[in-house]
Design a protein around this motif. Structure first.
Motif, PDB file in Angstrom:
ATOM      1  N   SER A   1      61.677  39.926  54.500  1.00 53.53           N
ATOM      2  CA  SER A   1      60.564  39.871  53.457  1.00 53.53           C
ATOM      3  C   SER A   1      59.227  40.410  53.887  1.00 53.53           C
ATOM      4  O   SER A   1      59.077  40.857  55.234  1.00 53.53           O
ATOM      5  CB  SER A   1      60.333  38.161  53.195  1.00 53.53           C
ATOM      6  OG  SER A   1      59.829  37.793  54.706  1.00 53.53           O
ATOM      7  N   PHE A   2      58.382  40.533  52.776  1.00 48.79           N
ATOM      8  CA  PHE A   2      57.310  41.214  53.251  1.00 48.79           C
ATOM      9  C   PHE A   2      56.085  40.849  52.083  1.00 48.79           C
ATOM     10  O   PHE A   2      55.528  41.068  51.112  1.00 48.79           O
ATOM     11  CB  PHE A   2      57.276  42.681  53.065  1.00 48.79           C
ATOM     12  CG  PHE A   2      55.912  43.583  53.498  1.00 48.79           C
ATOM     13  CD1 PHE A   2      55.208  44.548  52.581  1.00 48.79           C
ATOM     14  CD2 PHE A   2      55.165  43.314  54.757  1.00 48.79           C
ATOM     15  CE1 PHE A   2      53.877  44.894  53.040  1.00 48.79           C
ATOM     16  CE2 PHE A   2      54.238  43.878  55.346  1.00 48.79           C
ATOM     17  CZ  PHE A   2      53.576  44.736  54.310  1.00 48.79           C
ATOM     18  N   HIS A   3      55.992  39.412  52.247  1.00 53.91           N
ATOM     19  CA  HIS A   3      55.248  38.680  51.305  1.00 53.91           C
ATOM     20  C   HIS A   3      53.785  38.939  51.298  1.00 53.91           C
ATOM     21  O   HIS A   3      53.195  38.967  52.201  1.00 53.91           O
ATOM     22  CB  HIS A   3      55.323  37.177  51.446  1.00 53.91           C
ATOM     23  CG  HIS A   3      56.745  36.796  51.202  1.00 53.91           C
ATOM     24  ND1 HIS A   3      57.740  37.490  50.471  1.00 53.91           N
ATOM     25  CD2 HIS A   3      57.392  35.603  51.810  1.00 53.91           C
ATOM     26  CE1 HIS A   3      58.769  36.675  50.774  1.00 53.91           C
ATOM     27  NE2 HIS A   3      58.739  35.735  51.318  1.00 53.91           N
ATOM     28  N   LEU A   4      53.113  38.827  50.274  1.00 52.85           N
ATOM     29  CA  LEU A   4      51.631  39.301  50.128  1.00 52.85           C
ATOM     30  C   LEU A   4      50.786  38.159  49.765  1.00 52.85           C
ATOM     31  O   LEU A   4      51.264  37.218  49.086  1.00 52.85           O
ATOM     32  CB  LEU A   4      51.282  40.334  48.900  1.00 52.85           C
ATOM     33  CG  LEU A   4      49.660  40.411  48.648  1.00 52.85           C
ATOM     34  CD1 LEU A   4      49.277  41.596  49.826  1.00 52.85           C
ATOM     35  CD2 LEU A   4      49.861  41.442  47.361  1.00 52.85           C
ATOM     36  N   ARG A   5      49.545  37.723  50.288  1.00 50.82           N
ATOM     37  CA  ARG A   5      49.052  36.672  50.549  1.00 50.82           C
ATOM     38  C   ARG A   5      47.452  36.820  50.474  1.00 50.82           C
ATOM     39  O   ARG A   5      46.860  37.930  50.698  1.00 50.82           O
ATOM     40  CB  ARG A   5      49.146  35.646  51.618  1.00 50.82           C
ATOM     41  CG  ARG A   5      50.766  35.214  51.926  1.00 50.82           C
ATOM     42  CD  ARG A   5      50.699  34.258  52.925  1.00 50.82           C
ATOM     43  NE  ARG A   5      50.259  34.818  54.411  1.00 50.82           N
ATOM     44  CZ  ARG A   5      50.915  34.848  55.177  1.00 50.82           C
ATOM     45  NH1 ARG A   5      52.350  34.498  55.206  1.00 50.82           N
ATOM     46  NH2 ARG A   5      50.321  35.445  56.304  1.00 50.82           N
TER      47      ARG A   5
ATOM     48  N   GLU B   1      46.511  40.045  52.672  1.00 54.30           N
ATOM     49  CA  GLU B   1      47.369  40.059  53.967  1.00 54.30           C
ATOM     50  C   GLU B   1      48.817  40.003  53.565  1.00 54.30           C
ATOM     51  O   GLU B   1      49.091  39.496  52.571  1.00 54.30           O
ATOM     52  CB  GLU B   1      46.759  39.464  54.932  1.00 54.30           C
ATOM     53  CG  GLU B   1      47.126  37.916  54.838  1.00 54.30           C
ATOM     54  CD  GLU B   1      46.882  36.956  55.989  1.00 54.30           C
ATOM     55  OE1 GLU B   1      46.130  37.347  56.732  1.00 54.30           O
ATOM     56  OE2 GLU B   1      47.887  36.279  56.233  1.00 54.30           O
ATOM     57  N   ALA B   2      49.561  40.891  54.397  1.00 59.65           N
ATOM     58  CA  ALA B   2      50.975  40.645  54.038  1.00 59.65           C
ATOM     59  C   ALA B   2      51.622  40.237  55.507  1.00 59.65           C
ATOM     60  O   ALA B   2      51.141  40.678  56.655  1.00 59.65           O
ATOM     61  CB  ALA B   2      51.637  41.744  53.420  1.00 59.65           C
ATOM     62  N   GLU B   3      52.879  39.741  55.464  1.00 59.94           N
ATOM     63  CA  GLU B   3      53.394  39.370  56.728  1.00 59.94           C
ATOM     64  C   GLU B   3      54.771  39.996  56.812  1.00 59.94           C
ATOM     65  O   GLU B   3      55.445  39.428  55.705  1.00 59.94           O
ATOM     66  CB  GLU B   3      53.453  37.730  57.129  1.00 59.94           C
ATOM     67  CG  GLU B   3      54.241  37.638  58.404  1.00 59.94           C
ATOM     68  CD  GLU B   3      53.859  36.129  58.835  1.00 59.94           C
ATOM     69  OE1 GLU B   3      53.413  35.372  58.335  1.00 59.94           O
ATOM     70  OE2 GLU B   3      54.327  35.999  60.062  1.00 59.94           O
ATOM     71  N   PHE B   4      55.222  40.761  57.659  1.00 61.18           N
ATOM     72  CA  PHE B   4      56.441  41.353  57.658  1.00 61.18           C
ATOM     73  C   PHE B   4      57.615  40.260  58.466  1.00 61.18           C
ATOM     74  O   PHE B   4      57.131  39.709  59.459  1.00 61.18           O
ATOM     75  CB  PHE B   4      56.501  42.669  58.202  1.00 61.18           C
ATOM     76  CG  PHE B   4      58.058  43.311  58.661  1.00 61.18           C
ATOM     77  CD1 PHE B   4      58.528  43.058  60.030  1.00 61.18           C
ATOM     78  CD2 PHE B   4      58.809  43.710  57.706  1.00 61.18           C
ATOM     79  CE1 PHE B   4      59.493  43.664  60.532  1.00 61.18           C
ATOM     80  CE2 PHE B   4      60.263  43.987  58.270  1.00 61.18           C
ATOM     81  CZ  PHE B   4      60.525  44.299  59.370  1.00 61.18           C
TER      82      PHE B   4
ATOM     83  N   SER C   1      55.058  49.143  61.893  1.00 61.47           N
ATOM     84  CA  SER C   1      55.533  48.813  63.093  1.00 61.47           C
ATOM     85  C   SER C   1      54.374  47.963  63.753  1.00 61.47           C
ATOM     86  O   SER C   1      53.191  47.996  63.000  1.00 61.47           O
ATOM     87  CB  SER C   1      55.858  49.820  64.135  1.00 61.47           C
ATOM     88  OG  SER C   1      54.596  50.712  64.483  1.00 61.47           O
ATOM     89  N   GLY C   2      54.462  47.116  64.882  1.00 59.58           N
ATOM     90  CA  GLY C   2      53.408  46.359  65.355  1.00 59.58           C
ATOM     91  C   GLY C   2      53.313  45.107  64.934  1.00 59.58           C
ATOM     92  O   GLY C   2      54.228  44.396  64.608  1.00 59.58           O
ATOM     93  N   ASN C   3      52.060  44.801  64.802  1.00 59.67           N
ATOM     94  CA  ASN C   3      51.770  43.293  64.589  1.00 59.67           C
ATOM     95  C   ASN C   3      52.196  43.174  63.164  1.00 59.67           C
ATOM     96  O   ASN C   3      52.115  43.618  62.082  1.00 59.67           O
ATOM     97  CB  ASN C   3      50.156  43.184  64.296  1.00 59.67           C
ATOM     98  CG  ASN C   3      49.777  41.512  63.888  1.00 59.67           C
ATOM     99  OD1 ASN C   3      50.544  40.817  63.393  1.00 59.67           O
ATOM    100  ND2 ASN C   3      48.547  41.296  64.507  1.00 59.67           N
ATOM    101  N   PRO C   4      53.335  42.247  62.839  1.00 63.97           N
ATOM    102  CA  PRO C   4      53.723  41.927  61.453  1.00 63.97           C
ATOM    103  C   PRO C   4      52.775  41.442  60.464  1.00 63.97           C
ATOM    104  O   PRO C   4      53.251  41.505  59.328  1.00 63.97           O
ATOM    105  CB  PRO C   4      54.973  40.556  61.976  1.00 63.97           C
ATOM    106  CG  PRO C   4      54.319  39.958  62.857  1.00 63.97           C
ATOM    107  CD  PRO C   4      53.388  41.017  63.909  1.00 63.97           C
ATOM    108  N   VAL C   5      51.580  40.868  60.966  1.00 59.04           N
ATOM    109  CA  VAL C   5      50.824  40.339  60.000  1.00 59.04           C
ATOM    110  C   VAL C   5      49.786  41.749  59.661  1.00 59.04           C
ATOM    111  O   VAL C   5      49.120  41.890  60.838  1.00 59.04           O
ATOM    112  CB  VAL C   5      49.914  39.072  60.240  1.00 59.04           C
ATOM    113  CG1 VAL C   5      48.856  38.853  59.366  1.00 59.04           C
ATOM    114  CG2 VAL C   5      50.807  37.946  60.344  1.00 59.04           C
ATOM    115  N   VAL C   6      49.490  42.079  58.609  1.00 62.23           N
ATOM    116  CA  VAL C   6      48.743  43.135  58.405  1.00 62.23           C
ATOM    117  C   VAL C   6      47.639  42.758  57.270  1.00 62.23           C
ATOM    118  O   VAL C   6      47.860  42.162  56.207  1.00 62.23           O
ATOM    119  CB  VAL C   6      49.570  44.326  57.859  1.00 62.23           C
ATOM    120  CG1 VAL C   6      50.278  45.029  58.950  1.00 62.23           C
ATOM    121  CG2 VAL C   6      50.350  44.189  56.608  1.00 62.23           C
ATOM    122  N   GLN C   7      46.482  43.255  57.591  1.00 66.11           N
ATOM    123  CA  GLN C   7      45.291  43.141  56.453  1.00 66.11           C
ATOM    124  C   GLN C   7      45.040  44.294  55.480  1.00 66.11           C
ATOM    125  O   GLN C   7      45.514  45.566  56.065  1.00 66.11           O
ATOM    126  CB  GLN C   7      43.904  42.802  57.582  1.00 66.11           C
ATOM    127  CG  GLN C   7      44.221  41.825  58.488  1.00 66.11           C
ATOM    128  CD  GLN C   7      44.386  40.517  58.029  1.00 66.11           C
ATOM    129  OE1 GLN C   7      43.710  40.304  56.826  1.00 66.11           O
ATOM    130  NE2 GLN C   7      45.061  39.704  58.665  1.00 66.11           N
TER     131      GLN C   7
END
Lengths: 113, 114
Positions: free
Chosen positions: A73-77, A64-67, A52-58
């Motif tokens: 989607s939950f792509h990894l970068r 990092e990934a963005e929900f 939950s919370g910030n959709p960009v996680v480190q």
């Protein structure tokens, strides 16, 4: 049916390139998402998670990934890959982290020097 | 912290024999999971325990497979009358009671059934 799909079985990049590994899910209700890395012959290691919370996680090692709920989607970068990032990456999802995770098929990342 | 320990790392059995795989979770972790990994099927959930009690075994083949957790320091996965299609890497993972906690995986036990 709960599914996790990773559309790219193999991704090859050069050292220093940026990379995005894609993950899409099909789940109802609240969802817990995570990424794991598996080096050859080893177990899986946790990279990062979203609940939950910030959709960009480190995560670790610059990942990092963005929900995205709209895209499911939950792509990894990673901005700049290193040869040691070569491994298989698994996306995983569950209704809550206390229960079982469903894993995608994995994406093999090869980083060339 | 030694991590999740799985033994044996490699096991070769003949068709029809029994195989027992062991997992020692990280001390203090309350949940233990078993997964099976093959090239064709990928990572498949088998079963999991919380505080040693079986919670979900929906991934376990109904015949020949059984899992137990007799105490908080180890779990076993037993496969009776092994078949070539049971050949896989069996992964054990543990986690704390925190609902969003990560899974810690062992190195896996590679089972080869001839």
């Amino acid at each position: 049916t709960q599914t996790v799909s990773q559309s790219d079985a193999h991704v090859t990049v050069f050292e220093g390139d940026s990379v995005e590994l894609r993950c899409n899910y099909s789940y109802g209700g609240s969802i817990y998402l995570s990424w794991y890395i598996q080096h050859h012959g080893r177990g899986l290691q946790f990279l990062l998670k979203y609940y939950s919370g910030n959709p960009v996680v480190q995560g670790v090692n610059g990942f990092e990934a963005e929900f995205s709920k709209s895209d499911s989607s939950f792509h990894l970068r990673k901005a700049s890959v290193h040869w040691s990032d070569s491994a298989v990456y698994f996306c995983a999802a569950g209704h809550n982290a206390g229960a079982k995770l469903t894993f995608g098929g994995g994406t093999r990342l090869t980083v060339r020097p | 912290n030694a991590g999740v320990i799985q033994t044996p790392r490699h096991k070769v059995t003949g068709k029809g024999q029994e195989a027992t795989l062991w997992c020692e979770p990280i001390s203090g972790h309350s949940a233990v999971f078993w997964y099976r990994q093959t090239i064709v099927q990928g990572l498949e959930f088998l079963t999991y325990f919380r505080n040693q009690a079986p919670i979900d075994d929906s991934g376990m083949p109904k015949e020949r497979f059984s899992a137990q957790m007799p105490n908080q320091s180890h779990s076993t996965l037993k496969i009776q009358s092994t078949q070539p299609q049971d050949s896989a890497v069996y992964l054990c993972a543990s986690k704390t009671g925190e609902s969003t906690g990560q899974l810690y995986f062992g190195e896996g036990s590679k089972l080869t059934v001839l």
